[in-house]
Design an enzyme around this catalytic site. Structure first.
Site, PDB file in Angstrom:
ATOM      1  N   CYS A  60      64.648 114.017  26.060  1.00 47.33           N
ATOM      2  CA  CYS A  60      65.919 113.394  25.685  1.00 47.33           C
ATOM      3  C   CYS A  60      66.262 112.162  26.520  1.00 47.33           C
ATOM      4  CB  CYS A  60      67.058 114.411  25.766  1.00 47.33           C
ATOM      5  SG  CYS A  60      67.496 114.929  27.443  1.00 47.33           S
ATOM      6  N   HIS A  97      82.068 114.721  36.525  1.00 43.65           N
ATOM      7  CA  HIS A  97      81.336 114.739  35.264  1.00 43.65           C
ATOM      8  C   HIS A  97      79.840 114.775  35.573  1.00 43.65           C
ATOM      9  CE1 HIS A  97      80.115 113.699  31.185  1.00 43.65           C
ATOM     10  NE2 HIS A  97      79.352 112.742  31.697  1.00 43.65           N
ATOM     11  N   HIS A 100      76.321 116.978  29.540  1.00 42.15           N
ATOM     12  CA  HIS A 100      76.723 117.825  28.404  1.00 42.15           C
ATOM     13  C   HIS A 100      75.735 118.966  28.233  1.00 42.15           C
ATOM     14  CE1 HIS A 100      78.844 114.040  27.623  1.00 42.15           C
ATOM     15  NE2 HIS A 100      79.757 114.817  27.045  1.00 42.15           N
ATOM     16  N   ASP A 104      70.007 123.295  21.893  1.00 45.90           N
ATOM     17  CA  ASP A 104      68.711 122.937  21.316  1.00 45.90           C
ATOM     18  C   ASP A 104      67.570 122.956  22.335  1.00 45.90           C
ATOM     19  OD1 ASP A 104      69.359 120.709  22.811  1.00 45.90           O
ATOM     20  OD2 ASP A 104      69.286 119.306  21.139  1.00 45.90           O
ATOM     21  N   ARG A 111      70.462 123.582  26.617  1.00 43.89           N
ATOM     22  CA  ARG A 111      69.898 122.391  27.267  1.00 43.89           C
ATOM     23  C   ARG A 111      71.039 121.686  27.978  1.00 43.89           C
ATOM     24  NH1 ARG A 111      69.610 116.873  25.535  1.00 43.89           N
ATOM     25  NH2 ARG A 111      70.176 117.569  23.433  1.00 43.89           N
ATOM     26  N   CYS A 113      72.034 118.758  29.689  1.00 41.93           N
ATOM     27  CA  CYS A 113      71.581 117.369  29.738  1.00 41.93           C
ATOM     28  C   CYS A 113      72.442 116.664  30.788  1.00 41.93           C
ATOM     29  CB  CYS A 113      71.757 116.766  28.348  1.00 41.93           C
ATOM     30  SG  CYS A 113      71.155 115.108  28.171  1.00 41.93           S
TER      31      CYS A 113
END
Length: 138
Positions: A60, A97, A100, A104, A111, A113
């Site tokens: 990704c 932060h 996310h 998947d 996952r 990410c």
């Protein structure tokens, strides 16, 4: 940037990502294609967040983990930015932060990410000393 003492050690990209919820460009982060043994800590406060044992190559463009080191170290929030509905992942203690979470991952797993700039890597051979040092400073 800010005069706030807790953020002085962050560079511009780290600050923008962790405090302004920005995202680094895909395939640009230091830990995207990095698979050494160790742990990944919150760049803001040093809390251990993820283990290399749970890291995988998702393709990704960002570091991907199947789970955090513990559910207690993160929070999840609905994110409606950019006309989508996602689940944002934040560091529980620093409220930074991180990225996310998606459903998947391998075999339908999670996952996580995560932006490389939100993390700092601690090599496996330094983890024990890192934990001792953190306990001594608390």
């Amino acid at each position: 940037m800010t005069d706030d003492e807790e953020f002085k050690h962050l560079n511009k990209e780290q600050f923008e990502i962790t405090q302004l919820s920005m995202t680094e460009p895909a395939f640009s982060g230091e830990y995207d294609d990095f698979f050494e043994d160790g742990v990944y800590v919150d760049v803001v406060n040093g809390e251990i967040l993820f283990s290399s044992e749970d890291k995988f190559d998702s393709g990704c463009g960002w570091p991907a983990f199947s789970k955090p080191i513990s559910e207690d170290v993160i929070t999840k929030n609905r994110d409606f930015s950019y006309g989508t509905t996602r689940v944002e992942v934040r560091s529980a203690k620093s409220n930074s932060h991180l990225g996310h979470v998606f459903n998947d991952g391998p075999g339908g797993s999670k996952r996580y990410c995560i932006n490389s700039a939100a993390l700092k890597f601690i090599p496996q051979n330094e983890v024990e000393d890192y934990i001792k040092k953190r306990k001594g400073s608390n």
